[in-house]
Each structure stands twice: as structure tokens, then as C-alpha cells.
Design a protein around this motif. Structure first.
Motif, PDB file in Angstrom:
ATOM      1  N   GLY A  39       0.909  -1.092   0.016  1.00 37.81           N
ATOM      2  CA  GLY A  39       0.083  -0.085  -0.076  1.00 37.81           C
ATOM      3  C   GLY A  39       0.721   1.256   0.155  1.00 37.81           C
ATOM      4  O   GLY A  39       2.135   1.306  -0.010  1.00 37.81           O
ATOM      5  N   ASP A  40       0.267   2.265   0.339  1.00 38.25           N
ATOM      6  CA  ASP A  40       0.953   3.722   0.171  1.00 38.25           C
ATOM      7  C   ASP A  40       0.709   4.449   1.355  1.00 38.25           C
ATOM      8  O   ASP A  40       1.487   5.333   1.563  1.00 38.25           O
ATOM      9  CB  ASP A  40       0.288   4.621  -0.898  1.00 38.25           C
ATOM     10  CG  ASP A  40       0.205   4.027  -2.352  1.00 38.25           C
ATOM     11  OD1 ASP A  40       1.210   3.462  -2.795  1.00 38.25           O
ATOM     12  OD2 ASP A  40      -0.790   4.190  -2.967  1.00 38.25           O
ATOM     13  N   THR A  41       0.102   3.948   2.476  1.00 41.50           N
ATOM     14  CA  THR A  41       0.106   4.579   3.846  1.00 41.50           C
ATOM     15  C   THR A  41      -0.098   3.489   4.956  1.00 41.50           C
ATOM     16  O   THR A  41      -0.794   2.675   5.036  1.00 41.50           O
ATOM     17  CB  THR A  41      -1.231   5.634   3.677  1.00 41.50           C
ATOM     18  OG1 THR A  41      -1.232   6.372   2.756  1.00 41.50           O
ATOM     19  CG2 THR A  41      -1.142   6.379   5.229  1.00 41.50           C
ATOM     20  N   LEU A  42       1.127   3.797   5.797  1.00 41.22           N
ATOM     21  CA  LEU A  42       0.639   3.024   7.154  1.00 41.22           C
ATOM     22  C   LEU A  42      -0.374   3.790   7.929  1.00 41.22           C
ATOM     23  O   LEU A  42       0.116   4.968   8.501  1.00 41.22           O
ATOM     24  CB  LEU A  42       1.968   2.905   7.838  1.00 41.22           C
ATOM     25  CG  LEU A  42       2.150   2.341   9.259  1.00 41.22           C
ATOM     26  CD1 LEU A  42       1.518   0.988   9.373  1.00 41.22           C
ATOM     27  CD2 LEU A  42       3.324   2.394   9.832  1.00 41.22           C
ATOM     28  N   LYS A  43      -1.472   3.281   8.065  1.00 43.18           N
ATOM     29  CA  LYS A  43      -2.275   3.875   8.647  1.00 43.18           C
ATOM     30  C   LYS A  43      -2.571   3.839  10.241  1.00 43.18           C
ATOM     31  O   LYS A  43      -2.539   4.817  10.918  1.00 43.18           O
ATOM     32  CB  LYS A  43      -4.087   3.204   8.422  1.00 43.18           C
ATOM     33  CG  LYS A  43      -4.094   3.375   6.935  1.00 43.18           C
ATOM     34  CD  LYS A  43      -4.406   4.593   6.284  1.00 43.18           C
ATOM     35  CE  LYS A  43      -5.599   5.095   6.709  1.00 43.18           C
ATOM     36  NZ  LYS A  43      -6.084   6.498   6.096  1.00 43.18           N
ATOM     37  N   GLU A  44      -2.455   2.547  10.900  1.00 39.09           N
ATOM     38  CA  GLU A  44      -2.394   2.298  12.247  1.00 39.09           C
ATOM     39  C   GLU A  44      -1.583   1.344  12.809  1.00 39.09           C
ATOM     40  O   GLU A  44      -0.985   0.406  12.041  1.00 39.09           O
ATOM     41  CB  GLU A  44      -3.795   1.998  12.659  1.00 39.09           C
ATOM     42  CG  GLU A  44      -4.992   2.755  12.487  1.00 39.09           C
ATOM     43  CD  GLU A  44      -6.184   2.423  13.284  1.00 39.09           C
ATOM     44  OE1 GLU A  44      -6.324   1.616  13.623  1.00 39.09           O
ATOM     45  OE2 GLU A  44      -7.423   2.985  12.446  1.00 39.09           O
ATOM     46  N   ILE A  45      -1.201   1.387  13.923  1.00 40.40           N
ATOM     47  CA  ILE A  45      -0.502   0.334  14.803  1.00 40.40           C
ATOM     48  C   ILE A  45      -1.398  -0.069  15.923  1.00 40.40           C
ATOM     49  O   ILE A  45      -1.645   0.606  16.719  1.00 40.40           O
ATOM     50  CB  ILE A  45       1.022   0.718  15.300  1.00 40.40           C
ATOM     51  CG1 ILE A  45       2.002   1.358  14.029  1.00 40.40           C
ATOM     52  CG2 ILE A  45       1.510  -0.454  16.268  1.00 40.40           C
ATOM     53  CD1 ILE A  45       3.231   1.910  14.586  1.00 40.40           C
ATOM     54  N   ARG A  46      -1.550  -1.389  16.163  1.00 37.65           N
ATOM     55  CA  ARG A  46      -2.281  -1.826  17.241  1.00 37.65           C
ATOM     56  C   ARG A  46      -1.288  -2.601  18.416  1.00 37.65           C
ATOM     57  O   ARG A  46      -0.805  -3.809  17.813  1.00 37.65           O
ATOM     58  CB  ARG A  46      -3.436  -2.694  16.923  1.00 37.65           C
ATOM     59  CG  ARG A  46      -4.295  -3.223  18.044  1.00 37.65           C
ATOM     60  CD  ARG A  46      -5.683  -3.510  17.586  1.00 37.65           C
ATOM     61  NE  ARG A  46      -5.821  -4.705  16.911  1.00 37.65           N
ATOM     62  CZ  ARG A  46      -6.614  -5.216  16.084  1.00 37.65           C
ATOM     63  NH1 ARG A  46      -7.872  -4.536  16.265  1.00 37.65           N
ATOM     64  NH2 ARG A  46      -6.555  -6.264  15.233  1.00 37.65           N
ATOM     65  N   LEU A  47      -1.189  -2.443  19.304  1.00 38.27           N
ATOM     66  CA  LEU A  47      -0.241  -2.758  20.640  1.00 38.27           C
ATOM     67  C   LEU A  47      -1.250  -3.432  21.412  1.00 38.27           C
ATOM     68  O   LEU A  47      -2.115  -2.994  22.066  1.00 38.27           O
ATOM     69  CB  LEU A  47       0.238  -1.576  21.324  1.00 38.27           C
ATOM     70  CG  LEU A  47       1.459  -2.172  22.124  1.00 38.27           C
ATOM     71  CD1 LEU A  47       2.655  -2.905  21.497  1.00 38.27           C
ATOM     72  CD2 LEU A  47       1.982  -0.895  22.840  1.00 38.27           C
ATOM     73  N   VAL A  48      -1.248  -4.794  21.635  1.00 39.02           N
ATOM     74  CA  VAL A  48      -1.886  -5.786  22.465  1.00 39.02           C
ATOM     75  C   VAL A  48      -1.218  -6.332  23.660  1.00 39.02           C
ATOM     76  O   VAL A  48      -0.107  -6.757  23.484  1.00 39.02           O
ATOM     77  CB  VAL A  48      -2.316  -6.989  21.712  1.00 39.02           C
ATOM     78  CG1 VAL A  48      -3.322  -7.777  22.601  1.00 39.02           C
ATOM     79  CG2 VAL A  48      -3.313  -6.870  20.581  1.00 39.02           C
ATOM     80  N   LEU A  49      -1.503  -5.669  24.991  1.00 41.32           N
ATOM     81  CA  LEU A  49      -0.814  -5.949  26.087  1.00 41.32           C
ATOM     82  C   LEU A  49      -1.450  -6.971  26.847  1.00 41.32           C
ATOM     83  O   LEU A  49      -2.643  -7.265  26.635  1.00 41.32           O
ATOM     84  CB  LEU A  49      -0.885  -4.815  26.792  1.00 41.32           C
ATOM     85  CG  LEU A  49      -0.376  -3.232  26.441  1.00 41.32           C
ATOM     86  CD1 LEU A  49      -0.534  -2.146  27.457  1.00 41.32           C
ATOM     87  CD2 LEU A  49       1.179  -3.583  25.992  1.00 41.32           C
TER      88      LEU A  49
END
Length: 278
Positions: A116-126
Motif C-alpha cells: 500500500g501507500d500509507t501506514l494507517k495504524e499500529i495496534r499494541l496488544v498488552l
């Protein structure tokens, strides 16, 4: 019994065939070397992401808090682009002491290929194995139920196929750990994401009288705050500092030192000198 072979559709005698064999072997050797060279070129390009993807490395660092240790269990990290849903990064899950990742120290969490062209989100699972150590006593660090499914961090960073990117997750322990009135501690993560680890300025300095554990804060004209602590020799370091004008405040007990009007330019290496506590 036949004593002839065919060469490009022509019938050759045994003597002619023997003359052609060395030429054929040389051509086969040249072709093999060409194929081998092409293989090495293809492997080298894959290290920076394929022609339709980019490579991303993810690092973890910390802006410290006034604790002996902040142990956070990271179970999973996922990323989302404009071309795909959440993709899990191959990491080493486990408990990380955030206070070991201060003053410019970080650790590699993992890497992944992005499309893709854009890194939208990062999800961190604790996970649930989170603790904070205060005055030598280990206390449970609870994660609010609403964040148990994962903390989503907006990024919206443009990416280009074939390139490699570094993203740093700056976990601010000082703002993330909150004490309740009943003596319990909760973890409400405050995380900033920096792209291309060299995009912001690096700021160095020292505090006198020198001692470890002196709190140092950088406060922008927009009241954004960065924080860290000095090392044993009184030195401190901030990384990925955004461009702007800052006030730098150091405090150890009742002693305070302040520098105002500190100008920071993008990608600069800035030594602000000594802050004297009074």
C-alpha cells in the motif's frame, strides 16, 4: 547402429560433434553464471521489500517516570495499511522493563513487509503480567478493560514500495502509569510514534550538580512535554524532538534549573549545555 548426432537441425559426424562440445560447455558455464548473478540480485532487492512492498522495522523506547521499574507485557503488535487489514508483526512477546529503554536506548520489536501507500495504524496488544516497582515494592499494574483488545495508535505515514522504514514507539511511562486513591496503579498507555528514527532532532545536555535520577522536561510553545532522567554523570538525551522553541526544566527534589528559548531545528544535533540546579 547410428554414429551421428544432430546440431541445430543438421546431421554432424562424430568428429564435428567433438569439436562442438567445448563450445557448448563454455556457453552452459556462462549461462549458469548469469543465472547465479541474477539470483543474488533478486535476493538483495528482497531485503528492502519487494517491488510491490516496503519493509518496516519497529522499535520500542521510553520517556521514563519516577519509578524503579515499569514492566509491561507485550503480546502482539499489528499494523494496518490502506491496502490491507491488520497484519501481525513477528515479535518476541514478553515483559519489557520500559525504564531500561531511556536516554536514547531502544530495542527492536520486530519487522514486517508492508503493502500500500500509507501506514494507517499500529495496534499494541498488552497482556495481564504488568507491574510497577515503587520504592522497591512490586505492585500490580492493571490495564483498563476497554484497552484489553489492543491500543490503536494513529500513524498515517506515507510509504513507498522498495524502501525500508524505521518506526519507534515511544512509551511515556511517566504519563502512562497512574496511581489511584486506594494505592492501586493503572496503565493507560501514552505512546508517540516516530517514523524514520532520524527525522527529529537529538538534544543533549547535562545537569549540575551531577547526579542520577534528576528529572528533565522539554516543554514546547504548544505545551507538549517530553521527559527523561539524567544518568550518573548528570547527562541526558532526548531523541526525535520536533522542531520548535522549548523550555527545558531540570528538577531534583526542591532544586530547579531552567533554560528558556531553546530553538530546535529538524534533524539537528543540539547540545544545550549545562543546566544548573539552584
Amino acid at each position: 547402429m547410428y554414429s551421428h548426432e544432430f546440431w541445430h537441425g543438421h546431421c554432424l559426424s562424430i568428429g564435428e560433434t567433438k569439436k562442438r562440445i567445448p563450445m557448448l560447455l563454455r556457453r552452459m558455464k556462462f549461462l549458469s553464471m548469469a543465472i547465479l548473478a541474477l539470483t543474488f540480485v533478486a535476493c538483495d532487492k528482497s531485503n528492502n521489500g519487494g517491488p510491490n512492498s516496503s519493509k518496516a522495522n519497529f522499535y520500542l523506547t521510553d520517556a521514563p517516570g519516577d519509578f524503579d521499574a515499569v514492566n509491561v507485557e507485550i503480546e502482539k503488535v499489528e499494523v494496518k495499511t490502506d491496502a490491507s487489514g491488520f497484519t501481525e508483526i513477528a515479535i518476541n512477546p514478553g515483559v519489557y522493563d520500559l525504564l531500561q529503554l531511556t536516554n536514547g536506548v531502544d530495542t527492536l520489536l520486530g519487522e514486517v513487509e508492508l503493502t500500500g501507500d500509507t501506514l494507517k495504524e499500529i495496534r499494541l496488544v498488552l497482556g495481564a503480567n504488568n507491574t510497577v516497582v515503587v520504592d522497591g515494592e512490586t505492585k500490580s499494574l492493571k490495564v483498563p478493560s476497554g484497552q484489553s483488545s489492543g491500543l490503536k495508535i494513529k500513524v498515517n505515514h506515507e510509504i513507498t514500495a522498495g524502501l525500508t522504514y524505521d518506526f519507534t514507539l515511544d512509551f511515556d511511562a511517566g504519563q502512562s502509569v497512574k496511581e489511584r486513591g486506594n494505592g492501586e496503579y493503572i496503565l493507560k498507555p501514552v505512546i508517540r510514534v516516530f517514523s524514520d528514527r532520524k527525522q527529529g532532532a537529538t538534544v543533549d545536555g547535562d545537569v549540575q550538580p551531577d547526579s542520577s535520577g534528576t528529572s528533565v522536561m522539554m516543554i514546547s510553545q504548544f505545551n507538549d512535554t517530553l521527559s527523561t532522567y539524567t544518568d550518573e554523570d548528570g547527562s541526558f538525551k532526548f531523541k526525535n524532538v520536533s522542531e520548535g522553541i522549548y523550555t527545558v526544566k531540570a528538577q531534583h527534589g526542591e532544586m530547579v534549573g531552567i533554560k528558556t528559548g531553546v530553538a530546535i531545528n529538524a534533524n539537528a544535533q543540539v547540545d544545550i549545555g549545562t543546566i544548573v540546579l539552584q
